[in-house]
Write an enzyme that holds these catalytic residues in place. Structure first.
Site, PDB file in Angstrom:
ATOM      1  N   ALA A  75      10.427  67.210  48.385  1.00  9.68           N
ATOM      2  CA  ALA A  75      10.951  68.455  47.843  1.00  9.68           C
ATOM      3  C   ALA A  75       9.943  69.557  48.170  1.00  9.68           C
ATOM      4  O   ALA A  75       8.778  69.277  48.432  1.00  9.68           O
ATOM      5  CB  ALA A  75      11.153  68.322  46.339  1.00  9.68           C
ATOM      6  N   GLY A 125      10.841  63.275  47.796  1.00 13.56           N
ATOM      7  CA  GLY A 125      12.293  63.430  47.958  1.00 13.56           C
ATOM      8  C   GLY A 125      12.782  62.975  49.321  1.00 13.56           C
ATOM      9  O   GLY A 125      13.936  62.559  49.463  1.00 13.56           O
ATOM     10  N   GLU A 139      13.277  59.389  48.937  1.00 14.04           N
ATOM     11  CA  GLU A 139      14.441  59.179  48.050  1.00 14.04           C
ATOM     12  C   GLU A 139      15.760  59.433  48.781  1.00 14.04           C
ATOM     13  O   GLU A 139      16.754  58.747  48.535  1.00 14.04           O
ATOM     14  CB  GLU A 139      14.315  60.080  46.824  1.00 14.04           C
ATOM     15  CG  GLU A 139      13.159  59.621  45.939  1.00 14.04           C
ATOM     16  CD  GLU A 139      12.832  60.574  44.821  1.00 14.04           C
ATOM     17  OE1 GLU A 139      12.674  61.783  45.092  1.00 14.04           O
ATOM     18  OE2 GLU A 139      12.744  60.123  43.673  1.00 14.04           O
ATOM     19  N   GLU A 145       4.452  61.729  44.270  1.00 15.76           N
ATOM     20  CA  GLU A 145       4.576  62.737  43.210  1.00 15.76           C
ATOM     21  C   GLU A 145       3.438  62.663  42.191  1.00 15.76           C
ATOM     22  O   GLU A 145       3.014  63.671  41.636  1.00 15.76           O
ATOM     23  CB  GLU A 145       5.921  62.578  42.475  1.00 15.76           C
ATOM     24  CG  GLU A 145       7.134  62.963  43.308  1.00 15.76           C
ATOM     25  CD  GLU A 145       7.710  61.828  44.146  1.00 15.76           C
ATOM     26  OE1 GLU A 145       7.038  60.802  44.329  1.00 15.76           O
ATOM     27  OE2 GLU A 145       8.850  61.992  44.630  1.00 15.76           O
TER      28      GLU A 145
HETATM   29  N1  CO8 Z   1       6.637  71.215  50.299  1.00 17.50           N
HETATM   30  C1  CO8 Z   1       6.365  72.404  50.860  1.00 17.50           C
HETATM   31  N2  CO8 Z   1       5.687  72.535  52.016  1.00 17.50           N
HETATM   32  C2  CO8 Z   1       5.279  71.402  52.618  1.00 17.50           C
HETATM   33  C3  CO8 Z   1       5.542  70.134  52.095  1.00 17.50           C
HETATM   34  C4  CO8 Z   1       6.272  70.054  50.864  1.00 17.50           C
HETATM   35  N3  CO8 Z   1       6.598  68.884  50.293  1.00 17.50           N
HETATM   36  N4  CO8 Z   1       5.003  69.194  52.906  1.00 17.50           N
HETATM   37  C5  CO8 Z   1       4.431  69.860  53.922  1.00 17.50           C
HETATM   38  N5  CO8 Z   1       4.595  71.196  53.762  1.00 17.50           N
HETATM   39  C6  CO8 Z   1       4.114  72.274  54.628  1.00 17.50           C
HETATM   40  C7  CO8 Z   1       2.640  72.512  54.456  1.00 17.50           C
HETATM   41  O1  CO8 Z   1       2.395  73.324  53.337  1.00 17.50           O
HETATM   42  C8  CO8 Z   1       2.283  73.194  55.763  1.00 17.50           C
HETATM   43  O2  CO8 Z   1       2.711  74.529  55.701  1.00 17.50           O
HETATM   44  P1  CO8 Z   1       1.692  75.742  56.143  1.00 17.50           P
HETATM   45  O3  CO8 Z   1       1.502  75.506  57.608  1.00 17.50           O
HETATM   46  O4  CO8 Z   1       2.478  76.965  55.820  1.00 17.50           O
HETATM   47  O5  CO8 Z   1       0.465  75.553  55.345  1.00 17.50           O
HETATM   48  C9  CO8 Z   1       3.194  72.482  56.774  1.00 17.50           C
HETATM   49  O6  CO8 Z   1       4.256  71.894  55.994  1.00 17.50           O
HETATM   50  C10 CO8 Z   1       2.499  71.375  57.529  1.00 17.50           C
HETATM   51  O7  CO8 Z   1       1.909  70.487  56.583  1.00 17.50           O
HETATM   52  P2  CO8 Z   1       0.368  70.078  56.602  1.00 17.50           P
HETATM   53  O8  CO8 Z   1      -0.463  71.167  57.201  1.00 17.50           O
HETATM   54  O9  CO8 Z   1       0.000  69.629  55.216  1.00 17.50           O
HETATM   55  O10 CO8 Z   1       0.427  68.842  57.615  1.00 17.50           O
HETATM   56  P3  CO8 Z   1      -0.537  67.552  57.622  1.00 17.50           P
HETATM   57  O11 CO8 Z   1      -0.173  66.820  58.868  1.00 17.50           O
HETATM   58  O12 CO8 Z   1      -1.939  67.950  57.376  1.00 17.50           O
HETATM   59  O13 CO8 Z   1      -0.074  66.680  56.344  1.00 17.50           O
HETATM   60  C11 CO8 Z   1       1.495  65.620  54.828  1.00 17.50           C
HETATM   61  C12 CO8 Z   1       1.215  66.126  56.250  1.00 17.50           C
HETATM   62  C13 CO8 Z   1       0.582  64.418  54.491  1.00 17.50           C
HETATM   63  C14 CO8 Z   1       2.952  65.188  54.787  1.00 17.50           C
HETATM   64  C15 CO8 Z   1       1.223  66.748  53.814  1.00 17.50           C
HETATM   65  O14 CO8 Z   1       1.922  67.915  54.245  1.00 17.50           O
HETATM   66  C16 CO8 Z   1       1.673  66.433  52.419  1.00 17.50           C
HETATM   67  O15 CO8 Z   1       0.998  65.724  51.689  1.00 17.50           O
HETATM   68  N6  CO8 Z   1       2.841  67.000  51.978  1.00 17.50           N
HETATM   69  C17 CO8 Z   1       3.345  66.862  50.650  1.00 17.50           C
HETATM   70  C18 CO8 Z   1       3.926  65.497  50.440  1.00 17.50           C
HETATM   71  C19 CO8 Z   1       4.408  65.348  49.010  1.00 17.50           C
HETATM   72  O16 CO8 Z   1       3.652  65.364  48.058  1.00 17.50           O
HETATM   73  N7  CO8 Z   1       5.727  65.186  48.843  1.00 17.50           N
HETATM   74  C20 CO8 Z   1       6.315  64.990  47.566  1.00 17.50           C
HETATM   75  C21 CO8 Z   1       6.789  66.282  47.037  1.00 17.50           C
HETATM   76  S1  CO8 Z   1       7.314  66.130  45.359  1.00 17.50           S
HETATM   77  C22 CO8 Z   1       8.882  65.563  45.496  1.00 17.50           C
HETATM   78  O17 CO8 Z   1       9.406  65.325  46.544  1.00 17.50           O
HETATM   79  C23 CO8 Z   1       9.573  65.407  44.204  1.00 17.50           C
HETATM   80  C24 CO8 Z   1      11.007  65.047  44.472  1.00 17.50           C
HETATM   81  C25 CO8 Z   1      11.771  65.240  43.233  1.00 17.50           C
HETATM   82  C26 CO8 Z   1      13.173  65.601  43.523  1.00 17.50           C
HETATM   83  C27 CO8 Z   1      13.780  64.748  44.565  1.00 17.50           C
HETATM   84  C28 CO8 Z   1      15.277  64.804  44.445  1.00 17.50           C
HETATM   85  C29 CO8 Z   1      15.930  63.841  45.417  1.00 17.50           C
END
Ligand code: CO8
Length: 261
Positions: free
Chosen positions: A67, A110, A113, A133
């Site tokens: 998400a 998500g 999921e 999460e």
């Molecule tokens: N949300 C918003 N932006 C994101 C997300 C995200 N989940 N994941 C990545 N991005 C963005 C980054 O902010 C970055 O943007 P910017 O260049 O503007 O800073 C861009 O994508 C590239 O990401 P990274 O620079 O972080 O890339 P890396 O290769 O260094 O890392 C990762 C990749 C490991 C995937 C890292 O981006 C990460 O940890 N992302 C978050 C993962 C996460 O925690 N996901 C869970 C989110 S919570 C959730 O999903 C709850 C779901 C509940 C509802 C579901 C209903 C079905």
């Protein structure tokens, strides 16, 4: 095909609908507008008489990184509850036609999921699944804690949901989440998923939908109710032309020509 901002749609093979998540700057993070487009495209394929199987994929780098955290971070309880935040993610699991997830790269939160809500998951060797999460002060909200447990049991689900650690395509395959890890290579997983969807699309659509409903009954119902559901659906196939055609073709030693009626 209709034009969307965050997804692409096409029909790459007869009877097959393809939805590609296409928000590369955010690793396909599932912002609300993306979910609205995804639901719109999935419901359109589900209603399209020319489509009999659907494939959902992302990019080689990311299926979906969860998400959208930036969109969620200031959300209040009242807003989430009042406006039924993420309730509309359930559309995916309500489709009648089969849907295959072709997962490459990150399938986190998500994103994991959404994959778990499809009927079949194919994974590239690079796929990285996880429910991270817990690391950002929340818990799975799109069914992760429930759907994982039904497939991989309590101890593994607890470990993954409590630590947030990522798990590999091969772990996912060993545990029965993923049906196959495909060969390495860009685009390989979506190619295989389209091929599998093509096989499904060549069968009777009515039988395919009944089969999906029967399998899903096992997740929601007791064994005795599930067995009754399966039998009723089985009896129902005898009301279709496709059952007569399928069995007739076997008896006549020829290929069936299903009319989906
Ligand atoms: N949300 C918003 N932006 C994101 C997300 C995200 N989940 N994941 C990545 N991005 C963005 C980054 O902010 C970055 O943007 P910017 O260049 O503007 O800073 C861009 O994508 C590239 O990401 P990274 O620079 O972080 O890339 P890396 O290769 O260094 O890392 C990762 C990749 C490991 C995937 C890292 O981006 C990460 O940890 N992302 C978050 C993962 C996460 O925690 N996901 C869970 C989110 S919570 C959730 O999903 C709850 C779901 C509940 C509802 C579901 C209903 C079905």
């Amino acid at each position: 095909a209709k034009s969307y901002e965050h997804i692409l749609t096409s029909s790459p093979a007869p009877g097959v609908g393809l939805v590609t998540l296409n928000r590369p700057k955010a690793l396909n993070a599932l912002c609300s507008p993306l979910i609205l487009e995804l639901n719109d495209a999935l419901l359109a394929f589900d209603a399209d008489p020319d489509i009999r199987a659907i494939v959902l994929t992302g990019s080689d780098r990311a299926f979906a990184a969860g998400a959208d955290i930036k969109e969620m971070k200031d959300k209040t309880y009242v807003d989430a509850y009042k406006n039924r935040f993420i309730e509309n993610w359930g559309v995916l699991a309500s489709l009648r036609k089969p849907i295959i997830a072709a997962v490459s790269g990150y399938a986190l939160g998500g994103g994991c999921e959404i994959a778990l809500s499809t009927d079949i998951i194919l994974a590239s060797p690079t796929a990285k699944f996880g429910q991270p999460e817990i690391a950002i002060g929340t818990i799975p909200g799109g069914g992760g804690s429930q759907r994982l447990l039904k497939t991989i049991g309590k101890s593994r689900t607890m470990e993954l949901v409590l630590t947030g650690r990522q798990f590999s395509a091969h772990e996912a395959e060993r545990w029965g989440i993923v049906s196959k890890v495909v060969r390495e290579g860009d685009g390989e997983v979506v190619r295989e998923a389209i091929e599998m969807a093509g096989v499904i699309a060549s069968k009777s659509q009515l039988a395919v939908q009944a089969a999906k409903e029967a399998v899903n009954a096992a997740l929601d119902q007791s064994l005795s109710e599930g067995l009754k559901t399966e039998r009723r659906l089985f009896y129902g196939t005898f009301a279709t032309s496709d059952q007569k055609e399928g069995m007739g073709a076997f008896a006549e030693k020829r290929q069936p020509n299903f009319t989906h009626s």
